[in-house]
Write an enzyme that holds these catalytic residues in place. Structure first.
Site, PDB file in Angstrom:
ATOM      1  N   CYS A  95      -1.639   9.247   8.190  1.00 17.84           N
ATOM      2  CA  CYS A  95      -1.455   8.020   7.420  1.00 17.84           C
ATOM      3  C   CYS A  95       0.014   7.575   7.466  1.00 17.84           C
ATOM      4  O   CYS A  95       0.725   7.852   8.452  1.00 17.84           O
ATOM      5  CB  CYS A  95      -1.955   8.202   5.990  1.00 17.84           C
ATOM      6  SG  CYS A  95      -2.200   6.633   5.121  1.00 17.84           S
TER       7      CYS A  95
ATOM      8  N   ARG B 269       0.846  -1.198   0.000  1.00 19.11           N
ATOM      9  CA  ARG B 269       0.000   0.000   0.000  1.00 19.11           C
ATOM     10  C   ARG B 269       0.883   1.251   0.000  1.00 19.11           C
ATOM     11  O   ARG B 269       2.088   1.177   0.182  1.00 19.11           O
ATOM     12  CB  ARG B 269      -0.960  -0.005   1.201  1.00 19.11           C
ATOM     13  CG  ARG B 269      -0.302  -0.340   2.539  1.00 19.11           C
ATOM     14  CD  ARG B 269      -0.904   0.419   3.672  1.00 19.11           C
ATOM     15  NE  ARG B 269      -0.798   1.843   3.490  1.00 19.11           N
ATOM     16  CZ  ARG B 269       0.311   2.546   3.735  1.00 19.11           C
ATOM     17  NH1 ARG B 269       1.416   1.967   4.182  1.00 19.11           N
ATOM     18  NH2 ARG B 269       0.331   3.842   3.509  1.00 19.11           N
ATOM     19  N   GLY B 270       0.211   2.394  -0.168  1.00 18.73           N
ATOM     20  CA  GLY B 270       0.953   3.652  -0.303  1.00 18.73           C
ATOM     21  C   GLY B 270       1.134   3.911  -1.786  1.00 18.73           C
ATOM     22  O   GLY B 270       1.481   2.992  -2.556  1.00 18.73           O
TER      23      GLY B 270
ATOM     24  N   ASP C  42      -1.808  10.853  -2.994  1.00 15.53           N
ATOM     25  CA  ASP C  42      -2.098   9.749  -3.915  1.00 15.53           C
ATOM     26  C   ASP C  42      -2.239  10.267  -5.333  1.00 15.53           C
ATOM     27  O   ASP C  42      -1.843   9.609  -6.286  1.00 15.53           O
ATOM     28  CB  ASP C  42      -3.366   9.015  -3.478  1.00 15.53           C
ATOM     29  CG  ASP C  42      -3.061   8.169  -2.256  1.00 15.53           C
ATOM     30  OD1 ASP C  42      -3.077   8.708  -1.135  1.00 15.53           O
ATOM     31  OD2 ASP C  42      -2.730   6.980  -2.437  1.00 15.53           O
TER      32      ASP C  42
HETATM   33  C1  RUB Z   1      -1.841   5.834   1.698  1.00  9.97           C
HETATM   34  C2  RUB Z   1      -1.841   7.315   1.668  1.00  9.97           C
HETATM   35  C3  RUB Z   1      -0.498   7.979   1.596  1.00  9.97           C
HETATM   36  C4  RUB Z   1      -0.159   8.233   0.130  1.00  9.97           C
HETATM   37  C5  RUB Z   1       1.283   8.668  -0.061  1.00  9.97           C
HETATM   38  O1  RUB Z   1      -3.140   5.284   1.576  1.00  9.97           O
HETATM   39  O2  RUB Z   1      -2.851   7.981   1.600  1.00  9.97           O
HETATM   40  O3  RUB Z   1      -0.506   9.207   2.260  1.00  9.97           O
HETATM   41  O4  RUB Z   1      -0.365   7.059  -0.607  1.00  9.97           O
HETATM   42  O5  RUB Z   1       2.143   7.645   0.346  1.00  9.97           O
HETATM   43  P1  RUB Z   1      -3.296   3.682   1.596  1.00  9.97           P
HETATM   44  P2  RUB Z   1       3.632   7.547  -0.227  1.00  9.97           P
HETATM   45  O6  RUB Z   1      -2.731   3.195   2.885  1.00  9.97           O
HETATM   46  O7  RUB Z   1      -4.786   3.495   1.495  1.00  9.97           O
HETATM   47  O8  RUB Z   1      -2.578   3.147   0.391  1.00  9.97           O
HETATM   48  O9  RUB Z   1       4.262   8.879   0.062  1.00  9.97           O
HETATM   49  O10 RUB Z   1       4.259   6.431   0.560  1.00  9.97           O
HETATM   50  O11 RUB Z   1       3.537   7.273  -1.675  1.00  9.97           O
END
Ligand code: RUB
Length: 292
Positions: free
Chosen positions: A117, A16-17, A186
Site C-alpha cells: 500500500c 487517503r491513508g 489503520d
Molecule cells: C491505506 C493503508 C495504509 C494505512 C497507513 O489505505 O492501508 O497502510 O492507512 O497509512 P487507504 P499511513 O489507501 O485505503 O486509505 O501510515 O500513511 O497513515
C-alpha cells in the site's frame, strides 16, 4: 474547506491513508466557521468520523479535539478549537519524523525492504535510512484495486531510493529476497492485532514462513482501546466498480471488495512508533503515557 467537503474527500479517497484522514478531519474542524454552538460542532465532528469506518486514527484525531473543546469554558471554546487542532496537526507531523528516526536502524546497508500500500508511517524509516546514507532496495506491492503501490514507488523515486513495483501475488516469491517487511496500520487493537490494507495479513503469514521480520510502523493514535482484537474492527467494503467494469462478470456473480484485513499480532516482530520500537507488551502502556 467545508466539513461536508472534507468528509467527501475522505469518503472518495481523494485524501487517503490513516494518518492523513485524521489530520484532514482535524484541520477541517479547526478551520470551520464557528461561534461556539456545541450542537453544530458535535454534528461536524460526527460527519467527519462517519466518512470511513476502519481507521481509528479518524475518530481518535477528532476525539482529541472534541474532548478539549468540550472541557474549555464557553468563552474560550473557539480559541481552544483553533489551538488544539493546530497542536494535533503538529504532533502528528512530528510523530512521522520520530517513527523514521526509531525505525531507520532496522534497515541495513544492502537490505531489501518490502512494503504494501502507501503508508507514510512505513516510508518514514526508509526515507530516514536513505538520508543517513545507506543504500538498499525497496519492493512495493501494487495493492489492488486502488494501486497505492504506484504512489509509494513515486515517493521512493523522488527521494532517490532504489525501488521496484510488484503485483500483490508476487509476495511469496519476492520474500525470498527480502530482509524486512514494513507496513502501516489503520487500527491497532488492544491485543496488538493490526488492521491495514487488504493483503497485509497474508503477507505477514508468508513472511513468517520465510523467516522475514515484519514491523508495523504507526503513530500511537492508531491504537483502538475499544477493540480487544483485530477481528472486532469493522472492515470497510467498498464499491464493486473499484474491482470490475460493468459486464465483466456475469450478473449473478457477487464481487467482493473488502479493503482492509487483520494481521494477528503473533506475526509481527514489533511496532515502530513515535515513542520507540515497541513490543506488544509495552505498546499500550507507552501509548497511554504519550497521550495521557
Ligand atoms: C491505506 C493503508 C495504509 C494505512 C497507513 O489505505 O492501508 O497502510 O492507512 O497509512 P487507504 P499511513 O489507501 O485505503 O486509505 O501510515 O500513511 O497513515
Amino acid at each position: 474547506m467545508t466539513i461536508e467537503k472534507a468528509a467527501e474527500e475522505i469518503r472518495s479517497m481523494r485524501v487517503r491513508g490513516a494518518a492523513k484522514i485524521g489530520r484532514h478531519a482535524v484541520r477541517a474542524l479547526g478551520a470551520m466557521p464557528w461561534s461556539g454552538d456545541m450542537a453544530a460542532f458535535e454534528k461536524a465532528a460526527a460527519t467527519l468520523v462517519a466518512a470511513r469506518p476502519t481507521a481509528v486514527s479518524l475518530p481518535n484525531a477528532v476525539e482529541y479535539v472534541v474532548k478539549r473543546v468540550r472541557a474549555a469554558p464557553p468563552a474560550q471554546r473557539v480559541e481552544t478549537l483553533r489551538r488544539v487542532a493546530a497542536d494535533f496537526d503538529a504532533r502528528a507531523a512530528k510523530a512521522v519524523d520520530e517513527i523514521g528516526r526509531h525505525g531507520a536502524p532496522l534497515i541495513e546497508e544492502g537490505a531489501t525492504v518490502l512494503t504494501i500500500c502507501n503508508s507514510q508511517g512505513a516510508l518514514a524509516p526508509i526515507f530516514e535510512a536513505a538520508r543517513q546514507g545507506r543504500r538498499f532496495h525497496v519492493i512495493a506491492l501494487e495493492t489492488r484495486p486502488w494501486r497505492q503501490g504506484l504512489l509509494t514507488v513515486g515517493q521512493l523515486a523522488k527521494e532517490g531510493v532504489d525501488a521496484s513495483l510488484a503485483v500483490d501475488s508476487g509476495a511469496w516469491s519476492l520474500l525470498r529476497e527480502t530482509d524486512l517487511v514494513l507496513t502501516g496500520a489503520d487500527s491497532i487493537a488492544k491485543n496488538g492485532d493490526v488492521v491495514n490494507k487488504i493483503g497485509t495479513g497474508g503477507l505477514a503469514v508468508l513472511a513468517r514462513e520465510r523467516g522475514v521480520p515484519v514491523y508495523t510502523c504507526a503513530e500511537t493514535f492508531k491504537i483502538d482501546l475499544k477493540r480487544e482484537q483485530g477481528e472486532d474492527v469493522p472492515i470497510e467494503e467498498r464499491e464493486v466498480a473499484e474491482v470490475v467494469q460493468p459486464g465483466e462478470v456475469p450478473a449473478n456473480v457477487r464481487v467482493r471488495n473488502p479493503v482492509f484485513d487483520v494481521t494477528q499480532h503473533r506475526f509481527l516482530k514489533g511496532y515502530v512508533t513515535e515513542v520507540g520500537v515497541l513490543s506488544r507488551e509495552t505498546l499500550i502502556a507507552e501509548a497511554q503515557r504519550a497521550w495521557g
